[in-house]
Design a protein around this motif. Structure first.
Motif, short mmCIF file in Angstrom:
data_model
loop_
_atom_site.label_atom_id
_atom_site.label_comp_id
_atom_site.label_asym_id
_atom_site.label_seq_id
_atom_site.Cartn_x
_atom_site.Cartn_y
_atom_site.Cartn_z
N VAL A 103 0.83 -1.21 0.00
CA VAL A 103 0.00 0.00 0.00
C VAL A 103 0.87 1.26 0.00
O VAL A 103 2.04 1.23 0.37
CB VAL A 103 -0.95 0.02 1.22
CG1 VAL A 103 -1.87 -1.17 1.21
CG2 VAL A 103 -0.16 0.09 2.54
N ASP A 104 0.27 2.39 -0.41
CA ASP A 104 0.99 3.66 -0.37
C ASP A 104 0.97 4.20 1.07
O ASP A 104 0.31 3.66 1.96
CB ASP A 104 0.40 4.67 -1.35
CG ASP A 104 -1.08 4.97 -1.09
OD1 ASP A 104 -1.54 4.83 0.07
OD2 ASP A 104 -1.78 5.34 -2.04
N MET A 105 1.71 5.29 1.29
CA MET A 105 1.87 5.79 2.65
C MET A 105 0.59 6.36 3.23
O MET A 105 0.35 6.27 4.44
CB MET A 105 2.98 6.84 2.70
CG MET A 105 4.37 6.27 2.43
SD MET A 105 4.76 4.81 3.46
CE MET A 105 4.85 5.55 5.08
N ASP A 106 -0.27 6.92 2.38
CA ASP A 106 -1.55 7.42 2.89
C ASP A 106 -2.38 6.27 3.45
O ASP A 106 -2.98 6.39 4.53
CB ASP A 106 -2.33 8.12 1.77
CG ASP A 106 -1.76 9.48 1.42
OD1 ASP A 106 -1.00 10.03 2.25
OD2 ASP A 106 -2.06 9.99 0.32
N THR A 107 -2.40 5.15 2.75
CA THR A 107 -3.15 3.99 3.22
C THR A 107 -2.49 3.40 4.47
O THR A 107 -3.19 2.95 5.39
CB THR A 107 -3.24 2.92 2.12
OG1 THR A 107 -3.79 3.52 0.94
CG2 THR A 107 -4.12 1.76 2.55
N TYR A 108 -1.17 3.40 4.47
CA TYR A 108 -0.43 2.91 5.64
C TYR A 108 -0.90 3.63 6.91
O TYR A 108 -1.23 3.00 7.92
CB TYR A 108 1.06 3.12 5.42
CG TYR A 108 1.94 2.90 6.63
CD1 TYR A 108 2.27 1.63 7.06
CD2 TYR A 108 2.46 4.00 7.33
CE1 TYR A 108 3.09 1.43 8.16
CE2 TYR A 108 3.28 3.81 8.43
CZ TYR A 108 3.59 2.53 8.84
OH TYR A 108 4.40 2.34 9.94
N TYR A 109 -0.95 4.95 6.87
CA TYR A 109 -1.35 5.71 8.05
C TYR A 109 -2.86 5.59 8.31
O TYR A 109 -3.30 5.58 9.47
CB TYR A 109 -0.93 7.17 7.92
CG TYR A 109 0.55 7.36 8.17
CD1 TYR A 109 1.08 7.19 9.45
CD2 TYR A 109 1.43 7.67 7.14
CE1 TYR A 109 2.44 7.33 9.70
CE2 TYR A 109 2.79 7.81 7.38
CZ TYR A 109 3.29 7.64 8.66
OH TYR A 109 4.63 7.78 8.90
#
Length: 419
Positions: A103-109
């Motif tokens: 996943v990208d970092m936005d989804t990670y957070y």
């Protein structure tokens, strides 16, 4: 299925089989799970975790559930998630899972926030991101948090910084600092799994190569020992004179990174700091040099600096990106600079994580009972927990050790006895 965000629920049965396979090599955690099922030390508690979603982690979460806890987990690294494990946890074991590979970092957070929506009483962190978000964006949840556990060197460093600034609002136990974690997980687990990841990603022969290891903590020591065992010439770089001297007296070369950069065939960072290998080093590296990171975050190799020097980037193998520089040299970055042992391989062997996660489980139970007597700050795992995990591990291998006699105990506890 629980409230989750996973890639494919249909992978659950495959995940169950892999989780069961790992469980066979985790007798200490299994014994604790059986005890927890009877004693229920976590009854009524909610636990939110931010961890690598692997088969070994799954067995820890099952153990916390057996103790009575409601559990939610988010991935602590976008590239380390095993989608079949995540599916098994959500579909077959009733854990709320917010993790998908890549996943990208936005989804990670977003996933970390979703795990925190559980309003946890206890948090189990891997790198301090979950604790950080609690203290910066989810302050409304802080009054309900009794305590937490942290299992990485990077995370413990961050927690100490928070404590020094009086920013840490609840007690956190540095599980990373127990002997049964550092001596075995960091040294033997990281040493083996990192080289496993490098070999899987590149199929390179390490014998005869020059391997440069940045950092000679427990992880770096394990890497140096195992690289030498595979026939590599090992150079260590360090900022700590005591650790550098230790490396030297163990027979490893000790140099600055500026000196080592032109000699290395494989570079492995394990420091917990940023820009350990940077543009000045890239400028003198050999054609074909391999760059791998074994630290928790993707900041140890200056990936942006490398991209700025490159005229082309090609993915040459599933976890290997080749950066073509203007002068024709090619540098190979593994796993986008993220943890190579978890992104290109499977992380530590289950037999090693058995001890680390036994520490985690017993510490969560101890926190549940002892949190009222703990001030906000960083605390150590009680020595009795560390000793108990070691004793259980020895017992699982049918190894017995000596016991002090009464006379020996008296001798050690008295100052009156002379020579």
């Amino acid at each position: 299925m629980t409230d989750s965000d996973i890639a494919d629920p249909g992978l659950a049965q495959a995940g169950v089989r892999r989780i069961d396979w790992a469980d066979r090599a985790m007798p200490v955690l299994r014994a604790i799970r059986e005890r927890f099922a009877v004693e229920r030390p976590l009854d009524g508690l909610r636990i939110a975790a931010c961890m690598h979603v692997t088969t070994e982690t799954a067995n820890l979460l099952r153990t916390l559930q057996a103790g009575g806890a409601q559990v939610a987990v988010a991935a602590s690294n976008p590239l380390s998630t095993q989608d079949d494990t995540a599916a098994a946890l959500a579909v077959s074991y009733g854990v709320s899972v917010f993790a998908r590979a890549g996943v990208d970092m936005d989804t990670y957070y977003r996933h970390i926030h979703a795990a925190l929506d559980l309003a946890p009483h206890i948090v189990v962190d891997d790198g301090c991101d979950l604790v950080n978000i609690l203290h910066t964006e989810r302050l409304d949840l802080l009054p309900g948090v009794l305590g937490g556990c942290e299992e990485t060197t990077t995370g413990v460093l961050r927690l100490h910084q928070m404590a020094r600034e009086d920013a840490l609002r609840f007690p956190v136990v540095a599980v990373n600092d127990t002997a049964t974690k550092r001596l075995f997980d960091n040294r033997y687990g990281t040493g083996q799994s990192t080289l496993d990841g490098i070999v899987r990603a590149t199929n390179t022969l390490l014998a005869g190569k020059t391997v440069v290891i940045a950092g000679f903590g427990y992880c770096g020591r394990g890497l140096a020992e195992r690289a030498r065992g595979l026939g590599a010439r090992v150079i260590v770089t360090e900022i700590d004179p005591v650790k550098a001297l230790d490396a030297l007296l163990q027979g490893f070369g000790v140099q600055t990174m500026e000196e080592a950069a032109a000699q290395g065939d494989v570079f492995i960072t394990a420091t917990g700091n940023r820009d350990v290998v940077h543009a000045g080093h890239f400028a003198v590296m050999k054609d074909g040099a391999i760059l791998a990171n074994s630290g928790h975050f993707d900041v140890e190799v200056d990936v942006r600096g490398l991209a700025g020097l490159a005229v082309d980037v090609q993915r040459v193998r599933p976890h290997a990106d080749e950066y073509l520089l203007e002068d024709g040299r090619r540098l190979v970055l593994l796993c986008e600079g993220r943890l190579v042992n978890l992104a290109a391989a499977e992380g530590h062997p289950a037999a090693v994580m058995d001890m680390s996660f036994a520490d985690q489980a017993l510490t969560c139970a101890w926190l549940a009972a002892a949190h009222t007597g703990l001030a906000p700050g960083v605390h150590q795992v009680p020595e009795r927990i560390d000793a108990e995990v070691a004793r259980l591990k020895l017992a699982s291998t049918a190894v017995e050790i000596d016991v002090l006699t009464t006379d020996q105990e008296d001798y050690l506890s008295s100052w009156r006895s002379g020579s």
